[in-house]
Design an enzyme around this catalytic site. Structure first.
Site, PDB file in Angstrom:
ATOM      1  N   LEU A  31      -7.489  72.145 -10.745  1.00 26.15           N
ATOM      2  CA  LEU A  31      -6.487  70.974 -11.018  1.00 26.15           C
ATOM      3  C   LEU A  31      -5.708  70.792 -10.156  1.00 26.15           C
ATOM      4  O   LEU A  31      -5.672  71.349  -9.129  1.00 26.15           O
ATOM      5  CB  LEU A  31      -5.346  72.826 -11.187  1.00 26.15           C
ATOM      6  CG  LEU A  31      -3.852  72.118 -11.715  1.00 26.15           C
ATOM      7  CD1 LEU A  31      -3.702  71.333 -12.746  1.00 26.15           C
ATOM      8  CD2 LEU A  31      -2.485  73.596 -11.976  1.00 26.15           C
ATOM      9  N   ILE A  32      -5.768  69.174 -10.182  1.00 25.94           N
ATOM     10  CA  ILE A  32      -4.458  68.876  -8.997  1.00 25.94           C
ATOM     11  C   ILE A  32      -3.675  68.345  -9.666  1.00 25.94           C
ATOM     12  O   ILE A  32      -3.658  67.682 -10.501  1.00 25.94           O
ATOM     13  CB  ILE A  32      -6.011  67.794  -8.289  1.00 25.94           C
ATOM     14  CG1 ILE A  32      -7.061  67.894  -8.162  1.00 25.94           C
ATOM     15  CG2 ILE A  32      -5.320  66.743  -7.354  1.00 25.94           C
ATOM     16  CD1 ILE A  32      -7.843  66.617  -7.599  1.00 25.94           C
ATOM     17  N   GLN A  56      -2.917  62.807  -8.378  1.00 21.13           N
ATOM     18  CA  GLN A  56      -4.153  62.516  -8.381  1.00 21.13           C
ATOM     19  C   GLN A  56      -3.807  60.619  -8.647  1.00 21.13           C
ATOM     20  O   GLN A  56      -3.394  59.956  -8.136  1.00 21.13           O
ATOM     21  CB  GLN A  56      -3.723  62.583 -10.555  1.00 21.13           C
ATOM     22  CG  GLN A  56      -4.281  64.004 -10.937  1.00 21.13           C
ATOM     23  CD  GLN A  56      -3.288  64.536 -12.316  1.00 21.13           C
ATOM     24  OE1 GLN A  56      -3.428  63.372 -13.242  1.00 21.13           O
ATOM     25  NE2 GLN A  56      -3.336  65.486 -12.914  1.00 21.13           N
ATOM     26  N   GLN A  64      -6.059  59.443  -6.621  1.00 23.00           N
ATOM     27  CA  GLN A  64      -6.231  59.601  -4.924  1.00 23.00           C
ATOM     28  C   GLN A  64      -6.961  59.340  -4.329  1.00 23.00           C
ATOM     29  O   GLN A  64      -7.463  60.299  -2.595  1.00 23.00           O
ATOM     30  CB  GLN A  64      -4.795  59.961  -4.322  1.00 23.00           C
ATOM     31  CG  GLN A  64      -4.031  59.377  -4.463  1.00 23.00           C
ATOM     32  CD  GLN A  64      -1.867  60.068  -4.337  1.00 23.00           C
ATOM     33  OE1 GLN A  64      -2.506  61.286  -3.857  1.00 23.00           O
ATOM     34  NE2 GLN A  64      -1.179  60.269  -5.212  1.00 23.00           N
ATOM     35  N   GLY A  65      -8.465  60.423  -5.134  1.00 23.70           N
ATOM     36  CA  GLY A  65      -9.590  60.343  -4.325  1.00 23.70           C
ATOM     37  C   GLY A  65      -9.849  61.955  -3.959  1.00 23.70           C
ATOM     38  O   GLY A  65     -10.910  62.698  -3.587  1.00 23.70           O
ATOM     39  N   HIS A  66      -8.882  63.126  -4.193  1.00 24.11           N
ATOM     40  CA  HIS A  66      -8.980  64.583  -3.499  1.00 24.11           C
ATOM     41  C   HIS A  66     -10.097  65.364  -4.269  1.00 24.11           C
ATOM     42  O   HIS A  66     -10.858  66.000  -3.771  1.00 24.11           O
ATOM     43  CB  HIS A  66      -7.768  65.029  -4.073  1.00 24.11           C
ATOM     44  CG  HIS A  66      -6.334  64.272  -3.340  1.00 24.11           C
ATOM     45  ND1 HIS A  66      -6.533  64.493  -1.456  1.00 24.11           N
ATOM     46  CD2 HIS A  66      -5.116  63.758  -4.026  1.00 24.11           C
ATOM     47  CE1 HIS A  66      -5.308  63.899  -1.521  1.00 24.11           C
ATOM     48  NE2 HIS A  66      -4.661  63.662  -2.437  1.00 24.11           N
ATOM     49  N   GLY A  67     -10.041  64.925  -5.882  1.00 22.43           N
ATOM     50  CA  GLY A  67     -10.820  65.305  -6.638  1.00 22.43           C
ATOM     51  C   GLY A  67     -12.418  65.377  -6.089  1.00 22.43           C
ATOM     52  O   GLY A  67     -13.508  66.413  -5.578  1.00 22.43           O
ATOM     53  N   GLU A  93     -17.317  74.903 -16.727  1.00 25.50           N
ATOM     54  CA  GLU A  93     -17.555  75.410 -17.982  1.00 25.50           C
ATOM     55  C   GLU A  93     -16.379  75.087 -18.862  1.00 25.50           C
ATOM     56  O   GLU A  93     -15.493  74.348 -18.354  1.00 25.50           O
ATOM     57  CB  GLU A  93     -16.208  76.817 -17.687  1.00 25.50           C
ATOM     58  CG  GLU A  93     -16.010  77.901 -18.888  1.00 25.50           C
ATOM     59  CD  GLU A  93     -15.461  79.299 -18.547  1.00 25.50           C
ATOM     60  OE1 GLU A  93     -14.516  79.746 -19.555  1.00 25.50           O
ATOM     61  OE2 GLU A  93     -15.040  79.707 -17.176  1.00 25.50           O
TER      62      GLU A  93
END
Length: 409
Positions: free
Chosen positions: A233-234, A239, A241-244, A267
């Protein structure tokens, strides 16, 4: 009551229907100004897990539900307002939904309901420091300045303070992850990663909550562990912004040298997570020898699985998907023979379930009566199979091109 009266009553009642996604206001509050700043509001992606499949709330006009979190400690404020609430005496005993109870019971929270009390709580924000081990730091441009972000790892729910914090951060799941559920925090096989924006303001430092990830350690024969990513979860303010990709790569690096870990799986991934994983895994593999353009056209090889596993613990099924994306990227679309060869290879993989079905039918021919075999054969229509393969192929190509475009940007 005659028909016209029934229609009139229905029309009156429809005025008291609100859409949950439109009336729930979520905020991450850093200051008193944020509390009153409507620009800080973000909306849930879904509310059916609280209000039912229609996501409708009944009984109010101009309903506003304020679900505010302090940005670091995640203290919760919950309140609601409306211009009118249905009067059961005027509408044959019909009552409004108890919307606050639905939220409190589902999220399992004890919220602050006083605005003044919540604002007082904000004074404690600077006392918060993340627990766990810092495994990665990076920076991003945000709101006109350079912000630092940090990723923390928690091997287990060993601290009561983190247990309480986790109980707050997991409440976001109901609004942003379909099929959400709370995990068993007493199970020591869970791993937790939390993400924060670190802000230094004078002599104080704040850690604003960005999101979190959970992984589960499964047994992998004969003596390994398979890590399954369960929840990522971000929050919406952070969101796109390249965090994932930063976070996923950090977690890969955290385990690449761990000889006990075999690989990573996921999952029930959402479409967004599938795209994120494809992008990150392609970035990893496109620099490996067996994925280079002069090699990849020779077809899929097990050396690809071995290299990707060694580099980032990528599961072999995902390696095949990465291969197809990177081969498409390296294919000259003006070369009809190269395009045809690519299409045939992908469709051969997509045809595997149908081939298994055919093999099962071949076995059934030996044991079924003619009329039973005829009934079974009706389920396998060649034309339908070809249509289905083409549909799957086009869907894959569309998804692959999104990843390729991102790799090129």
């Amino acid at each position: 009551m005659d028909f016209s009266d029934m229609n009139s009553l229905k029309s009156d009642l429809e005025q008291f229907i609100c859409v949950g996604n439109d009336v729930v206001e979520i905020k991450l509050v850093k200051s008193e100004d944020d509390f009153f700043n409507n620009k800080k509001v973000f909306r849930p992606e879904m509310t059916h897990q609280l209000f039912g499949q229609t996501e409708n709330i009944f009984g109010y006009k101009d309903l506003r539900i304020q679900l505010y979190y302090s940005a670091t400690r995640l203290a919760v404020y919950l309140n609601h307002s409306y211009s009118e609430k249905i009067n059961p005496d005027q509408y044959e005993g019909v009552k409004a939904d108890n919307v606050i109870k639905a939220i409190v019971d589902t999220l399992e929270i004890q919220p602050i309901t006083s605005k003044d009390e919540f604002i007082k709580e904000l004074a404690k924000e600077s006392t918060f420091k993340p627990s766990g081990n810092l495994i990665h730091s990076y920076s991003r441009e945000r709101e006109g300045s350079r912000s630092q972000f940090q990723v923390y790892k928690h091997d287990r729910m060993s601290l009561d303070s983190f247990r309480e914090y986790h109980s707050r951060m997991q409440t976001f799941l109901w609004f942003f992850i379909d099929g959400a559920s709370y995990i068993d925090t007493d199970d020591d096989q869970w791993l937790y990663y939390t993400f924060f924006e670190k802000q230094v303001e004078g002599s104080s430092t704040r850690y604003n909550f960005v999101g979190y990830m959970t992984l589960y350690r499964y047994y992998a024969y004969p003596d390994k562990v398979r890590l399954r990513i369960s929840q990522l979860l971000i929050l919406p303010p952070y969101q796109k912004q390249g965090h994932g990709s930063e976070i996923l790569q950090a977690i890969y690096r955290d385990f690449v040298s761990d000889t006990n870990v075999l690989d990573f799986t996921v999952e029930d991934p959402s479409d967004n997570f599938v795209r994120l994983r494809d992008y990150v895994d392609c970035k990893v593999c496109m620099n490996l020898p067996s994925f280079q353009a002069d090699v990849i056209h020779k077809g899929f090889a097990h050396t690809m699985e071995n290299e990707a596993l060694e580099k980032s613990k990528i599961h072999k099924k995902q390696v095949r998907r990465v291969y197809e994306i990177l081969r498409l990227r390296a294919t000259d679309m003006s070369d009809s023979e190269a395009v045809k060869a690519y299409r045939i290879e992908v469709k051969q993989r997509l045809n595997i379930p149908f081939q298994k079905q055919k093999n099962e039918l071949d076995k059934l021919k030996k044991v079924l009566k003619p009329e039973e075999l005829a009934a079974a054969m009706q389920a396998v229509d060649t034309n339908e199979r070809f249509k289905m393969l083409e549909k799957w192929y086009q869907e894959h190509i569309e998804a692959y091109r999104r990843v390729i475009d991102k790799l090129s940007s």
